[in-house]
Scaffold this motif. Structure first.
Motif, PDB file in Angstrom:
ATOM      1  N   LEU A   1       1.000  -1.032   0.030  1.00 25.59           N
ATOM      2  CA  LEU A   1      -0.097   0.049   0.089  1.00 25.59           C
ATOM      3  C   LEU A   1       1.011   1.305  -0.113  1.00 25.59           C
ATOM      4  O   LEU A   1       0.395   2.486  -0.409  1.00 25.59           O
ATOM      5  N   ASP A   2       1.721   1.349   0.897  1.00 26.79           N
ATOM      6  CA  ASP A   2       3.043   2.192   0.264  1.00 26.79           C
ATOM      7  C   ASP A   2       3.336   2.840  -0.619  1.00 26.79           C
ATOM      8  O   ASP A   2       3.414   3.426  -1.014  1.00 26.79           O
ATOM      9  N   ILE A   3       3.616   1.634  -1.154  1.00 23.68           N
ATOM     10  CA  ILE A   3       4.160   1.605  -2.475  1.00 23.68           C
ATOM     11  C   ILE A   3       3.138   2.739  -3.370  1.00 23.68           C
ATOM     12  O   ILE A   3       3.313   2.942  -4.569  1.00 23.68           O
ATOM     13  N   ALA A   4       1.538   2.112  -3.508  1.00 21.36           N
ATOM     14  CA  ALA A   4       0.908   2.692  -3.734  1.00 21.36           C
ATOM     15  C   ALA A   4       0.451   3.473  -3.703  1.00 21.36           C
ATOM     16  O   ALA A   4       0.512   4.339  -4.538  1.00 21.36           O
ATOM     17  N   VAL A   5       0.362   4.642  -2.156  1.00 24.06           N
ATOM     18  CA  VAL A   5       0.110   5.998  -2.268  1.00 24.06           C
ATOM     19  C   VAL A   5       0.843   6.803  -1.546  1.00 24.06           C
ATOM     20  O   VAL A   5       0.947   8.104  -1.825  1.00 24.06           O
TER      21      VAL A   5
ATOM     22  N   PRO B   1      -1.636  13.591   0.756  1.00 24.18           N
ATOM     23  CA  PRO B   1      -1.452  15.094   0.747  1.00 24.18           C
ATOM     24  C   PRO B   1      -0.705  15.584   1.285  1.00 24.18           C
ATOM     25  O   PRO B   1      -0.336  14.716   3.046  1.00 24.18           O
ATOM     26  N   ASP B   2      -0.644  16.891   2.009  1.00 23.76           N
ATOM     27  CA  ASP B   2       0.321  17.510   2.949  1.00 23.76           C
ATOM     28  C   ASP B   2       0.329  17.709   4.593  1.00 23.76           C
ATOM     29  O   ASP B   2       1.458  16.692   5.176  1.00 23.76           O
ATOM     30  N   THR B   3      -1.171  17.071   4.486  1.00 23.55           N
ATOM     31  CA  THR B   3      -1.686  16.936   6.136  1.00 23.55           C
ATOM     32  C   THR B   3      -1.363  15.643   6.436  1.00 23.55           C
ATOM     33  O   THR B   3      -1.122  15.651   7.952  1.00 23.55           O
ATOM     34  N   VAL B   4      -1.568  14.862   5.365  1.00 26.54           N
ATOM     35  CA  VAL B   4      -0.874  13.487   6.165  1.00 26.54           C
ATOM     36  C   VAL B   4       0.424  12.928   5.721  1.00 26.54           C
ATOM     37  O   VAL B   4       0.900  12.338   7.331  1.00 26.54           O
ATOM     38  N   ASP B   5       1.208  13.659   4.880  1.00 22.90           N
ATOM     39  CA  ASP B   5       2.496  13.553   4.797  1.00 22.90           C
ATOM     40  C   ASP B   5       2.920  13.900   6.039  1.00 22.90           C
ATOM     41  O   ASP B   5       4.055  13.270   6.780  1.00 22.90           O
ATOM     42  N   SER B   6       2.422  14.798   6.586  1.00 25.45           N
ATOM     43  CA  SER B   6       3.533  15.282   7.944  1.00 25.45           C
ATOM     44  C   SER B   6       2.929  14.752   8.919  1.00 25.45           C
ATOM     45  O   SER B   6       3.476  14.821  10.278  1.00 25.45           O
ATOM     46  N   LEU B   7       2.097  14.035   8.908  1.00 24.09           N
ATOM     47  CA  LEU B   7       1.248  12.613  10.034  1.00 24.09           C
ATOM     48  C   LEU B   7       2.364  11.433  10.348  1.00 24.09           C
ATOM     49  O   LEU B   7       2.696  10.704  11.368  1.00 24.09           O
TER      50      LEU B   7
ATOM     51  N   ARG C   1       6.839   4.329   4.921  1.00 22.47           N
ATOM     52  CA  ARG C   1       6.264   5.147   5.761  1.00 22.47           C
ATOM     53  C   ARG C   1       5.182   4.795   6.613  1.00 22.47           C
ATOM     54  O   ARG C   1       4.546   5.021   7.982  1.00 22.47           O
ATOM     55  N   ILE C   2       3.492   4.449   5.818  1.00 23.52           N
ATOM     56  CA  ILE C   2       2.276   4.383   6.533  1.00 23.52           C
ATOM     57  C   ILE C   2       2.433   2.898   7.979  1.00 23.52           C
ATOM     58  O   ILE C   2       1.595   2.833   8.615  1.00 23.52           O
ATOM     59  N   ALA C   3       2.831   1.765   7.259  1.00 26.04           N
ATOM     60  CA  ALA C   3       2.854   0.855   7.839  1.00 26.04           C
ATOM     61  C   ALA C   3       4.100   1.095   9.002  1.00 26.04           C
ATOM     62  O   ALA C   3       3.358   0.854  10.007  1.00 26.04           O
TER      63      ALA C   3
END
Length: 463
Positions: free
Chosen positions: A51-55, A60-66, A156-158
């Protein structure tokens, strides 16, 4: 009740009994929920990097900062720390739990440990710890450092999800410790046993109401064929509907010789049966022997035999657990009459429900209305004696226990008008009066109060 309605009720009761046995078997084991969660965690640890590879590039910047923003080495450090700390906390927490349970079993009863084995919060706490551990290890294998051949990859998401799961595990640990402290209190144990027994009473009552009664078999032969158990242990269930089917199919009457909760040894009788319908000429003793073996095997399959009693169909097991707690509280090594008083309160409530249950038919009928199964079940008076006699025998010397015992007799007499129950209660009062009466060595003031209370209950209910 019409035959179709009775059949539907009987099917529902049979299904509930089967489901209760299945859930009891699963819930009493620690491994099913944690094992399932570990498998799901491993699968999640495989899917999340994909999922990380795909998205990742389109966040978005707000999600990327979290989400996690460190490099590969930092990600490895975080995941390794999570995995190592979680497995350490798991080992420490459940080591302390085992020690606490040992103390609880010595103070209450070894049989209450089954309550902890069935505790869902214990299952889910273990699942949270081990699931987070398995997930972190699985994600760790997908982290790659930058080399000449392959670019750096950090899921990063994982990694962020691993961090969230760690926080969830920490919160779970806090709630688990609070839950464990509550569960180790004897009042909580008594409450849980009482609730479990109430559920068993509801299931057994539904089965009793749905059963089809018949007249007693007219003729009992002098010789019957006896079906013997092939294993030793406790009878945990018996399928009366299946016994009726077997008897109807083969033209038999089956008579039970052992009931749920009984301890049976291999080679001892489970049931006896005899033919009530003419059997076709089978041509040889060998075929007759094969028929007997077939019937015996079918009857054995209708009984469940296990190494310990369960609450799925065994009402007496709940009573026995409460008795164990009350009697241990009265032992010289513990000397806690207050717990015995509380146990008597639960015994009184359970006994009033037991004696008010619809009685299970002495004889069950098949679809053709013929008697097919002769059952064995304790009477209401026997249930009263089993619940009250041990507490009276060991607790009469304690004024508070004796007073609560008289109150229990008063409660059961108030809520039951059955003549056999009232006769059993009269015997209990007679025995208690003899135990605490003059010459018993009891405190004279306590003796006088006890005898006055007994006399008041006798006068109120005509016992």
């Amino acid at each position: 009740m019409s035959s179709s309605t009775r059949a539907t009720s009987g099917t529902d009761a049979r299904r509930r009994g089967w489901w209760a046995r299945v859930t009891e078997s699963i819930e009493s084991r620690l491994w099913p929920v944690p094992f399932t969660i570990v498998v799901l965690a491993v699968l999640l640890g495989i899917v999340m990097p994909q999922l990380d590879i795909a998205v990742d590039e389109s966040l978005p910047d707000t999600v990327d900062s979290l989400v996690f923003n460190g490099g590969a080495e930092t990600a490895r450090t975080v995941l390794s720390s999570i995995a190592g700390s979680l497995i350490t906390v798991t080992s420490l927490t459940f080591s302390l739990t085992v020690v606490a349970l040992q103390l609880a079993s010595s103070q209450a009863s070894p049989r209450v440990l089954r309550l902890f084995a069935r505790d869902r919060q214990v299952h889910w706490t273990l699942a949270a710890f081990l699931g987070t551990f398995a997930y972190s290890l699985t994600v760790l294998r997908s982290v790659r450092s930058d080399t000449e051949q392959i670019p750096e990859f950090v899921p990063r998401i994982a990694v962020t999800l691993a961090f969230v799961l760690t926080l969830v595990s920490v919160c779970t640990l806090v709630f688990f410790l609070a839950h464990l402290a509550a569960q180790l209190r004897v009042e909580t144990m008594l409450k849980d046993i009482h609730a479990e027994t109430d559920r068993t009473i509801d299931r057994v009552s539904a089965r009793n109401r749905a059963a089809s009664a018949a007249r007693e078999p007219g003729i009992r032969p002098d010789e019957m064929h006896v079906t013997k158990s092939t294993s030793s242990g406790f009878i945990t269930s018996h399928d009366h509907a299946r016994l009726v089917e077997i008897a109807s199919e083969h033209g038999l009457v089956i008579e039970e010789r052992a009931r749920v909760g009984a301890n049976i040894v291999a080679g001892m009788p489970l049931s006896a049966w005899w033919d009530v319908e003419p059997q076709p000429n089978r041509g040889s003793e060998r075929r007759a022997g094969e028929r007997q073996a077939e019937i015996d095997e079918a009857i054995r399959a209708a009984y469940g035999v296990g190494y310990e009693r369960t609450a799925a169909e065994d009402i007496d097991y709940g009573v026995q657990q409460i008795l164990d707690i009350g009697l241990r509280a009265l032992s010289p090594g513990v000397n806690d009459p207050t717990t015995a008083v509380h146990a008597l309160g639960h015994l009184s409530a359970i006994t009033t429900r037991i004696v008010d249950m619809p009685a299970f038919p002495r004889v069950l009928t098949g679809d053709d209305g013929s008697p097919r199964v002769v059952t064995i079940a304790p009477g209401a008076a026997e249930q009263v004696d089993a619940a009250l006699s041990p507490m009276r025998h060991y607790g009469a010397e304690h004024p508070a226990v004796a007073a609560r015992f008289v109150q229990a007799v008063d409660e059961i007499a108030t809520l039951s008008t059955d003549a056999a129950v009232r006769a059993a209660l009269t015997r209990q009062l007679d025995a208690l009066a003899a135990q605490i009466g003059p010459g018993s060595g009891s405190d004279p003031a306590s003796t006088e109060r006890g005898l006055s209370a007994i006399a008041a209950v006798r006068a109120r209910h005509g016992l």
